[in-house]
Motif scaffolding. Structure first.
Motif, short mmCIF file in Angstrom:
data_model
loop_
_atom_site.label_atom_id
_atom_site.label_comp_id
_atom_site.label_asym_id
_atom_site.label_seq_id
_atom_site.Cartn_x
_atom_site.Cartn_y
_atom_site.Cartn_z
N GLU A 152 0.82 -1.23 0.00
CA GLU A 152 0.00 0.00 0.00
C GLU A 152 0.85 1.27 0.00
OE1 GLU A 152 -0.69 -0.14 4.84
OE2 GLU A 152 -2.30 -0.80 3.49
N PHE A 153 2.12 1.14 0.42
CA PHE A 153 2.98 2.34 0.49
C PHE A 153 3.59 2.71 -0.85
CE2 PHE A 153 6.72 -0.24 0.32
CZ PHE A 153 6.46 -1.37 1.09
N SER A 154 3.25 1.97 -1.92
CA SER A 154 3.78 2.31 -3.25
C SER A 154 2.64 2.69 -4.19
CB SER A 154 4.52 1.11 -3.85
OG SER A 154 4.87 1.37 -5.20
N ASN A 155 2.92 3.67 -5.05
CA ASN A 155 1.94 4.08 -6.06
C ASN A 155 2.43 3.84 -7.48
OD1 ASN A 155 -0.15 5.18 -4.33
ND2 ASN A 155 1.38 6.73 -3.79
N LEU A 156 3.59 3.18 -7.60
CA LEU A 156 4.11 2.93 -8.95
C LEU A 156 4.88 1.61 -8.98
CD1 LEU A 156 4.33 3.96 -11.83
CD2 LEU A 156 6.45 5.13 -11.19
N CYS A 157 4.15 0.56 -9.39
CA CYS A 157 4.76 -0.77 -9.46
C CYS A 157 5.02 -1.12 -10.93
CB CYS A 157 3.81 -1.79 -8.83
SG CYS A 157 4.49 -3.46 -8.76
N ARG A 180 8.79 1.24 -8.36
CA ARG A 180 9.69 2.22 -8.98
C ARG A 180 9.77 3.51 -8.17
NH1 ARG A 180 12.98 0.07 -12.14
NH2 ARG A 180 11.48 -0.58 -13.71
N ASP A 181 8.65 3.90 -7.56
CA ASP A 181 8.70 5.15 -6.76
C ASP A 181 9.61 4.97 -5.55
OD1 ASP A 181 6.84 3.31 -5.72
OD2 ASP A 181 5.33 4.83 -5.23
N ILE A 182 9.52 3.80 -4.92
CA ILE A 182 10.36 3.54 -3.75
C ILE A 182 11.83 3.42 -4.17
CG2 ILE A 182 10.75 1.97 -1.79
CD1 ILE A 182 8.00 3.42 -1.76
N GLN A 183 12.05 2.78 -5.32
CA GLN A 183 13.43 2.64 -5.82
C GLN A 183 14.04 4.00 -6.14
OE1 GLN A 183 14.10 1.16 -9.76
NE2 GLN A 183 16.02 0.14 -9.21
N ASN A 184 13.23 4.88 -6.76
CA ASN A 184 13.75 6.21 -7.12
C ASN A 184 14.17 7.01 -5.89
OD1 ASN A 184 13.51 5.75 -9.85
ND2 ASN A 184 11.48 6.70 -10.01
N ILE A 185 13.37 6.90 -4.82
CA ILE A 185 13.74 7.60 -3.58
C ILE A 185 15.04 7.02 -3.02
CG2 ILE A 185 13.06 7.97 -1.16
CD1 ILE A 185 10.10 7.97 -2.22
N ALA A 186 15.15 5.68 -3.05
CA ALA A 186 16.37 5.02 -2.55
C ALA A 186 17.59 5.46 -3.37
CB ALA A 186 16.21 3.50 -2.60
N LYS A 187 17.42 5.53 -4.70
CA LYS A 187 18.54 5.98 -5.56
C LYS A 187 18.98 7.39 -5.18
CE LYS A 187 17.81 3.39 -9.88
NZ LYS A 187 17.33 3.49 -11.27
N GLN A 238 20.43 4.87 -0.86
CA GLN A 238 20.06 3.77 0.03
C GLN A 238 19.85 2.48 -0.77
OE1 GLN A 238 16.57 5.39 1.93
NE2 GLN A 238 17.78 6.51 3.46
N PRO A 239 19.85 1.32 -0.09
CA PRO A 239 19.65 0.05 -0.78
C PRO A 239 18.23 -0.09 -1.37
CG PRO A 239 20.49 -0.28 1.46
CD PRO A 239 20.08 1.16 1.34
N TRP A 240 18.10 -1.06 -2.29
CA TRP A 240 16.84 -1.26 -3.01
C TRP A 240 15.98 -2.39 -2.44
CZ3 TRP A 240 18.89 -1.57 -8.78
CH2 TRP A 240 19.52 -0.35 -9.10
N ALA A 241 16.34 -2.89 -1.26
CA ALA A 241 15.71 -4.12 -0.78
C ALA A 241 14.18 -4.03 -0.71
CB ALA A 241 16.28 -4.50 0.58
N VAL A 242 13.65 -2.92 -0.24
CA VAL A 242 12.19 -2.79 -0.14
C VAL A 242 11.58 -2.70 -1.53
CG1 VAL A 242 10.31 -1.31 0.70
CG2 VAL A 242 12.30 -1.75 2.16
N ALA A 243 12.17 -1.89 -2.41
CA ALA A 243 11.63 -1.67 -3.76
C ALA A 243 11.65 -2.95 -4.60
CB ALA A 243 12.44 -0.58 -4.46
N LYS A 244 12.60 -3.81 -4.32
CA LYS A 244 12.82 -4.99 -5.18
C LYS A 244 12.51 -6.31 -4.51
CE LYS A 244 14.96 -3.38 -9.03
NZ LYS A 244 14.50 -3.72 -10.41
N GLY A 245 12.41 -6.33 -3.18
CA GLY A 245 12.36 -7.62 -2.49
C GLY A 245 11.13 -7.91 -1.68
N PHE A 246 10.10 -7.07 -1.79
CA PHE A 246 8.88 -7.29 -1.00
C PHE A 246 8.24 -8.64 -1.38
CE2 PHE A 246 5.68 -6.50 -4.30
CZ PHE A 246 6.44 -5.84 -5.25
#
Ligand code: MG
Length: 219
Positions: A61-66, A104-111, A115-123
């Motif tokens: 729910e915390f992502s708006n762009l998958c 992708r939104d979470i990954q962009n913030i991490a970039k 920061q690491p991509w674990a949440v953006a990529k590993g949920f």
């Protein structure tokens, strides 16, 4: 079982580590505004990210762009360490098609923050993988495959694995040196261009053309 990879010859292998390669197709590197990395870009997903054929992606729910990322997945058959790329084929149990599901939104913030991509990529549910095609079909060769992905019947991604910047053999050589590789480990080998958004209710169909298909829903 939850962690079982199923093969076309009815073998079953328990999934190990899930290694993923970033920036491995030139047109995708361009669409993301990047440059070809000097060394392979590697990240990992936890085993609990694995989703088998017929499963359902649960977008947090915390992502708006998958986004979907269509990829060839290589499954390792036995332990290897420090191997040469010419021997890489000996350690491959099989091939599958997978989707590197990415917030992708979470990954962009991490970039941006370094920061690491674990949440953006590993949920959980972020690693759908098809039935595995046994490497015994391919006579000690690492073949090239055509890959396709459609969403709700519309073609989104299409590529041949010969277009990869670093080959499957080169990736196995690199990973075996840095991490060692073990039976059941999976390697997501990077996505071609055409990544895009998926939403609740979508139906994804990925193909390793001529060999196997992966049907996945989105909740
Ligand atoms: Mg990817």
């Amino acid at each position: 079982m939850k962690f079982d990879l199923k093969f076309d010859n009815s073998d079953i292998l328990e999934i190990g580590s899930i290694f993923c390669i970033g920036s491995n197709y030139s047109k995708h590197i361009r669409e993301m505004g990047g440059v070809k990395p000097e060394n392979p870009v590697i990240f990992l997903k936890p085993r609990a990210a694995y989703l088998e054929n017929g499963g359902t992606i649960k977008i947090p729910e915390f992502s708006n762009l998958c986004h979907h990322e269509l990829e060839l997945v290589v499954i390792i058959g036995e332990h290897c360490s420090n191997i040469n790329k010419n021997d890489a084929y000996k350690y491959i149990a099989g091939y599958a098609v997978g989707i590197d599901v990415t917030l992708r939104d979470i990954q962009n913030i991490a970039k941006q923050k370094g920061q690491p991509w674990a949440v953006a990529k590993g949920f959980v549910t972020s690693a759908p993988i098809s039935m595995v095609v046994s490497s015994s079909h391919f006579n000690n060769q690492i073949p090239y495959f055509d890959l396709l992905l459609s969403v709700n019947g519309e073609l989104r991604q299409k590529a041949n694995t010969s277009e990869m910047e670093r080959s499957v053999a080169e990736l196995i050589e690199y990973l075996s040196k840095v991490f060692t590789l073990n039976r059941g480990d999976c390697i997501f080998t990077g996505t071609p261009e055409g990544v895009g958004q998926i939403k609740s209710g979508d139906k994804l169909l990925a193909e390793l053309v001529g060999f196997t298909k992966l049907e996945i829903n989105v909740e």
